[in-house]
Design a protein around this motif. Sequence first.
Motif, PDB file in Angstrom:
ATOM      1  N   GLY A   1      62.555  62.379 -29.118  1.00 23.39           N
ATOM      2  CA  GLY A   1      61.650  61.238 -29.031  1.00 23.39           C
ATOM      3  C   GLY A   1      62.147  59.966 -29.661  1.00 23.39           C
ATOM      4  O   GLY A   1      61.375  59.028 -29.855  1.00 23.39           O
ATOM      5  N   SER A   2      63.436  59.863 -29.944  1.00 27.00           N
ATOM      6  CA  SER A   2      63.950  58.755 -30.754  1.00 27.00           C
ATOM      7  C   SER A   2      63.969  57.404 -30.055  1.00 27.00           C
ATOM      8  O   SER A   2      64.126  56.382 -30.713  1.00 27.00           O
ATOM      9  CB  SER A   2      65.364  59.083 -31.250  1.00 27.00           C
ATOM     10  OG  SER A   2      65.318  60.120 -32.199  1.00 27.00           O
ATOM     11  N   LEU A   3      63.833  57.373 -28.733  1.00 23.71           N
ATOM     12  CA  LEU A   3      63.646  56.106 -28.024  1.00 23.71           C
ATOM     13  C   LEU A   3      62.164  55.836 -27.768  1.00 23.71           C
ATOM     14  O   LEU A   3      61.770  54.699 -27.494  1.00 23.71           O
ATOM     15  CB  LEU A   3      64.381  56.111 -26.685  1.00 23.71           C
ATOM     16  CG  LEU A   3      65.872  55.764 -26.718  1.00 23.71           C
ATOM     17  CD1 LEU A   3      66.583  56.314 -25.491  1.00 23.71           C
ATOM     18  CD2 LEU A   3      66.068  54.269 -26.810  1.00 23.71           C
ATOM     19  N   ARG A   4      61.340  56.882 -27.852  1.00 22.51           N
ATOM     20  CA  ARG A   4      59.940  56.777 -27.458  1.00 22.51           C
ATOM     21  C   ARG A   4      59.001  56.609 -28.649  1.00 22.51           C
ATOM     22  O   ARG A   4      58.126  55.747 -28.628  1.00 22.51           O
ATOM     23  CB  ARG A   4      59.562  58.007 -26.627  1.00 22.51           C
ATOM     24  CG  ARG A   4      60.298  58.076 -25.292  1.00 22.51           C
ATOM     25  CD  ARG A   4      60.237  59.470 -24.687  1.00 22.51           C
ATOM     26  NE  ARG A   4      61.149  60.409 -25.350  1.00 22.51           N
ATOM     27  CZ  ARG A   4      61.023  61.732 -25.297  1.00 22.51           C
ATOM     28  NH1 ARG A   4      60.019  62.279 -24.627  1.00 22.51           N
ATOM     29  NH2 ARG A   4      61.893  62.523 -25.910  1.00 22.51           N
ATOM     30  N   ASN A   5      59.181  57.403 -29.679  1.00 22.33           N
ATOM     31  CA  ASN A   5      58.303  57.290 -30.853  1.00 22.33           C
ATOM     32  C   ASN A   5      58.359  55.920 -31.513  1.00 22.33           C
ATOM     33  O   ASN A   5      57.315  55.276 -31.723  1.00 22.33           O
ATOM     34  CB  ASN A   5      58.636  58.396 -31.852  1.00 22.33           C
ATOM     35  CG  ASN A   5      58.138  58.111 -33.249  1.00 22.33           C
ATOM     36  OD1 ASN A   5      58.931  57.826 -34.133  1.00 22.33           O
ATOM     37  ND2 ASN A   5      56.829  58.153 -33.445  1.00 22.33           N
ATOM     38  N   PRO A   6      59.536  55.373 -31.847  1.00 17.43           N
ATOM     39  CA  PRO A   6      59.552  54.044 -32.474  1.00 17.43           C
ATOM     40  C   PRO A   6      59.082  52.939 -31.534  1.00 17.43           C
ATOM     41  O   PRO A   6      58.516  51.943 -31.980  1.00 17.43           O
ATOM     42  CB  PRO A   6      61.011  53.847 -32.891  1.00 17.43           C
ATOM     43  CG  PRO A   6      61.789  54.790 -32.032  1.00 17.43           C
ATOM     44  CD  PRO A   6      60.889  55.963 -31.775  1.00 17.43           C
ATOM     45  N   ALA A   7      59.294  53.108 -30.228  1.00  9.80           N
ATOM     46  CA  ALA A   7      58.770  52.130 -29.276  1.00  9.80           C
ATOM     47  C   ALA A   7      57.251  52.116 -29.331  1.00  9.80           C
ATOM     48  O   ALA A   7      56.617  51.050 -29.380  1.00  9.80           O
ATOM     49  CB  ALA A   7      59.254  52.454 -27.866  1.00  9.80           C
ATOM     50  N   GLY A   8      56.648  53.304 -29.334  1.00 13.20           N
ATOM     51  CA  GLY A   8      55.194  53.394 -29.403  1.00 13.20           C
ATOM     52  C   GLY A   8      54.634  52.840 -30.688  1.00 13.20           C
ATOM     53  O   GLY A   8      53.552  52.236 -30.698  1.00 13.20           O
TER      54      GLY A   8
ATOM     55  N   GLY B   1      59.128  54.617 -37.430  1.00 13.01           N
ATOM     56  CA  GLY B   1      59.491  55.679 -36.513  1.00 13.01           C
ATOM     57  C   GLY B   1      61.005  55.823 -36.462  1.00 13.01           C
ATOM     58  O   GLY B   1      61.738  55.213 -37.236  1.00 13.01           O
ATOM     59  N   GLY B   2      61.471  56.638 -35.552  1.00 12.87           N
ATOM     60  CA  GLY B   2      62.905  56.837 -35.468  1.00 12.87           C
ATOM     61  C   GLY B   2      63.253  57.804 -34.342  1.00 12.87           C
ATOM     62  O   GLY B   2      62.367  58.315 -33.670  1.00 12.87           O
ATOM     63  N   SER B   3      64.519  57.995 -34.118  1.00 13.24           N
ATOM     64  CA  SER B   3      65.550  57.445 -34.988  1.00 13.24           C
ATOM     65  C   SER B   3      65.987  56.035 -34.603  1.00 13.24           C
ATOM     66  O   SER B   3      66.739  55.393 -35.327  1.00 13.24           O
ATOM     67  CB  SER B   3      66.775  58.366 -34.972  1.00 13.24           C
ATOM     68  OG  SER B   3      67.311  58.496 -33.661  1.00 13.24           O
ATOM     69  N   SER B   4      65.485  55.533 -33.451  1.00 11.07           N
ATOM     70  CA  SER B   4      65.829  54.165 -33.049  1.00 11.07           C
ATOM     71  C   SER B   4      64.841  53.174 -33.659  1.00 11.07           C
ATOM     72  O   SER B   4      64.374  52.243 -32.995  1.00 11.07           O
ATOM     73  CB  SER B   4      65.837  54.044 -31.517  1.00 11.07           C
ATOM     74  OG  SER B   4      66.664  55.017 -30.927  1.00 11.07           O
ATOM     75  N   GLY B   5      64.524  53.367 -34.944  1.00  8.93           N
ATOM     76  CA  GLY B   5      63.539  52.525 -35.599  1.00  8.93           C
ATOM     77  C   GLY B   5      64.007  51.097 -35.781  1.00  8.93           C
ATOM     78  O   GLY B   5      63.239  50.152 -35.574  1.00  8.93           O
ATOM     79  N   GLY B   6      65.258  50.917 -36.161  1.00 16.24           N
ATOM     80  CA  GLY B   6      65.780  49.569 -36.324  1.00 16.24           C
ATOM     81  C   GLY B   6      65.761  48.805 -35.016  1.00 16.24           C
ATOM     82  O   GLY B   6      65.430  47.616 -34.973  1.00 16.24           O
ATOM     83  N   ALA B   7      66.096  49.481 -33.924  1.00 12.81           N
ATOM     84  CA  ALA B   7      66.108  48.845 -32.604  1.00 12.81           C
ATOM     85  C   ALA B   7      64.706  48.405 -32.200  1.00 12.81           C
ATOM     86  O   ALA B   7      64.500  47.286 -31.706  1.00 12.81           O
ATOM     87  CB  ALA B   7      66.683  49.805 -31.570  1.00 12.81           C
ATOM     88  N   ALA B   8      63.712  49.279 -32.401  1.00 15.90           N
ATOM     89  CA  ALA B   8      62.343  48.959 -31.994  1.00 15.90           C
ATOM     90  C   ALA B   8      61.788  47.794 -32.791  1.00 15.90           C
ATOM     91  O   ALA B   8      61.131  46.899 -32.240  1.00 15.90           O
ATOM     92  CB  ALA B   8      61.456  50.193 -32.158  1.00 15.90           C
ATOM     93  N   VAL B   9      62.032  47.777 -34.099  1.00 12.02           N
ATOM     94  CA  VAL B   9      61.529  46.689 -34.941  1.00 12.02           C
ATOM     95  C   VAL B   9      62.233  45.378 -34.599  1.00 12.02           C
ATOM     96  O   VAL B   9      61.611  44.316 -34.550  1.00 12.02           O
ATOM     97  CB  VAL B   9      61.682  47.040 -36.431  1.00 12.02           C
ATOM     98  CG1 VAL B   9      61.311  45.854 -37.319  1.00 12.02           C
ATOM     99  CG2 VAL B   9      60.808  48.239 -36.773  1.00 12.02           C
ATOM    100  N   ALA B  10      63.531  45.441 -34.348  1.00 15.30           N
ATOM    101  CA  ALA B  10      64.271  44.233 -33.962  1.00 15.30           C
ATOM    102  C   ALA B  10      63.686  43.628 -32.689  1.00 15.30           C
ATOM    103  O   ALA B  10      63.595  42.407 -32.561  1.00 15.30           O
ATOM    104  CB  ALA B  10      65.751  44.558 -33.773  1.00 15.30           C
ATOM    105  N   LEU B  11      63.273  44.462 -31.758  1.00 16.44           N
ATOM    106  CA  LEU B  11      62.640  43.961 -30.539  1.00 16.44           C
ATOM    107  C   LEU B  11      61.275  43.347 -30.839  1.00 16.44           C
ATOM    108  O   LEU B  11      60.964  42.247 -30.393  1.00 16.44           O
ATOM    109  CB  LEU B  11      62.462  45.105 -29.535  1.00 16.44           C
ATOM    110  CG  LEU B  11      63.689  45.506 -28.722  1.00 16.44           C
ATOM    111  CD1 LEU B  11      63.397  46.781 -27.955  1.00 16.44           C
ATOM    112  CD2 LEU B  11      64.084  44.398 -27.763  1.00 16.44           C
ATOM    113  N   ALA B  12      60.456  44.082 -31.595  1.00 18.31           N
ATOM    114  CA  ALA B  12      59.105  43.606 -31.882  1.00 18.31           C
ATOM    115  C   ALA B  12      59.122  42.290 -32.642  1.00 18.31           C
ATOM    116  O   ALA B  12      58.240  41.444 -32.457  1.00 18.31           O
ATOM    117  CB  ALA B  12      58.342  44.667 -32.672  1.00 18.31           C
ATOM    118  N   GLN B  13      60.145  42.090 -33.469  1.00 21.49           N
ATOM    119  CA  GLN B  13      60.247  40.850 -34.238  1.00 21.49           C
ATOM    120  C   GLN B  13      61.061  39.774 -33.525  1.00 21.49           C
ATOM    121  O   GLN B  13      61.337  38.727 -34.092  1.00 21.49           O
ATOM    122  CB  GLN B  13      60.854  41.151 -35.612  1.00 21.49           C
ATOM    123  CG  GLN B  13      59.944  41.999 -36.479  1.00 21.49           C
ATOM    124  CD  GLN B  13      60.385  42.041 -37.923  1.00 21.49           C
ATOM    125  OE1 GLN B  13      61.582  42.041 -38.223  1.00 21.49           O
ATOM    126  NE2 GLN B  13      59.421  42.059 -38.823  1.00 21.49           N
TER     127      GLN B  13
END
Length: 476
Positions: A178-185, A153-165
Amino acid sequence: MVNPDTSAIDLSRAIHLKQVSCQEVMLSTLDRIAQLNPQSNAIVSLQEPELLLAQARERDAQLARGESMGWMHGMPQAIKDLAHAQGLRTTLGSPLMKDFVASEDGLMASRMKASGAIVIGKTNSPEFGLGSHTFNEVFGPTRNAWDPGKSAGGSSGGAAVALAQRLLPVADGSDFMGSLRNPAGWNHVFGMRPSQGRVPMSPAQDVYMAQLATEGPMGRHVRDVAMLLSVQAGAHPASPLSLTDDPAQFAGALDSDPQGQRIGWLGDLQGYLPMERGILAICQSALNSLSGMGCTVDEARLGMPPEQIWQAWLVWRQALVGPRIAPFLVNPANRAQIKPEALWEHDQSLNLTGSQLMAASASRTRFYLSMLALFEQFDVLAIPVSQVWPFDIGLRWPQSVAGRDMDTYHRWMEVVIYATFAGLPSISVPAGFGENGLPMGLALIGKPQGDLALLKLAHAYEMANQDMINRRAPGV
């Protein structure tokens, strides 16, 4: 070793109680990044370990003297690669910017640093932040935390994955479409788009009209999201439209009784939005948990034809995005190094007239007023955070959704524009997992400037769904 599942709030407490040192936190973070980041590519422009460890030791020395910089004292933090952090590259994911080093911090980075954060690098983003799929020609793609063959997802995809990992305790991002919401979801974490003006952006090309994009917080827990928002938010003279209420409100308790809250379910807007199979069912299951907490959930209808909203949105987006791309095209040779989606936004913007923008602004006003009317019936609105499941990482964007062709590169994310266009706060909460094993998010939309009430409802939802929300990605 630091437990990677520790919440950011608990980590801050442990650091301040000297139960764990800032140096130990940094070592643990760098070890996890070395282990997991080579595959996911979430964090980019990582700084030299010795430099980071020296900063961590200085944070420990401050605590030994009885000095704390704030809630984020000693926390490793990576800044989204669309925002400036002094001494680090701000590439925007563009080959044209791959060697640009920021000479000063942006406002968001400076506020997090002032709270004690240690900036370890950047998080990956699509080129110019365009498109909800994190890939670029500088660093390559960021892979979904739950399936490396899928988009983050994106555009905050790197941020979301860093959190999940568990590479970061909290993460910052930004949100236009949706760049804070789509990658979070798509990565099973929380991502919040704050109210318009809640988190001022500086430096900015324009501070009056460009109010659709905002920076904001992400986290694995709602309390962490709220605490980071308390650091990021607050009025600033360089942002004359920023909200003036006290950001400390978000650092308080979030416990509340949601009983009696009225939730309006927007769903697919009575069939207007195409949705891949299973998404509505997952989100409705999440809504059932809200019903079980005493909320009422009823169908909600937008008070304006969605196609009119979309057409007004296109004008606004092109008017705001086109001028961001224009400076890179002063040299015509640069055109070959800019992705087609960015060129499309720029080229479309050249044909816009002032009267078209004013007409779109009038449509936006009607839409906002229709949302106010909707909030007379409901306290919160709910809608899926995406119309598609995480797709193959090799695709640029979905060409069709549920058998319907997409006429633009971002039409498949039309579902997220309503909170943005009305300037409303919205948080993506984990909704669960599909038959494909992939996560999906449910977006909750609050009343104007109702960020705190929205966070309280999201916190109650988290407390009622802890087993599902605490589920970890494979290999993490």
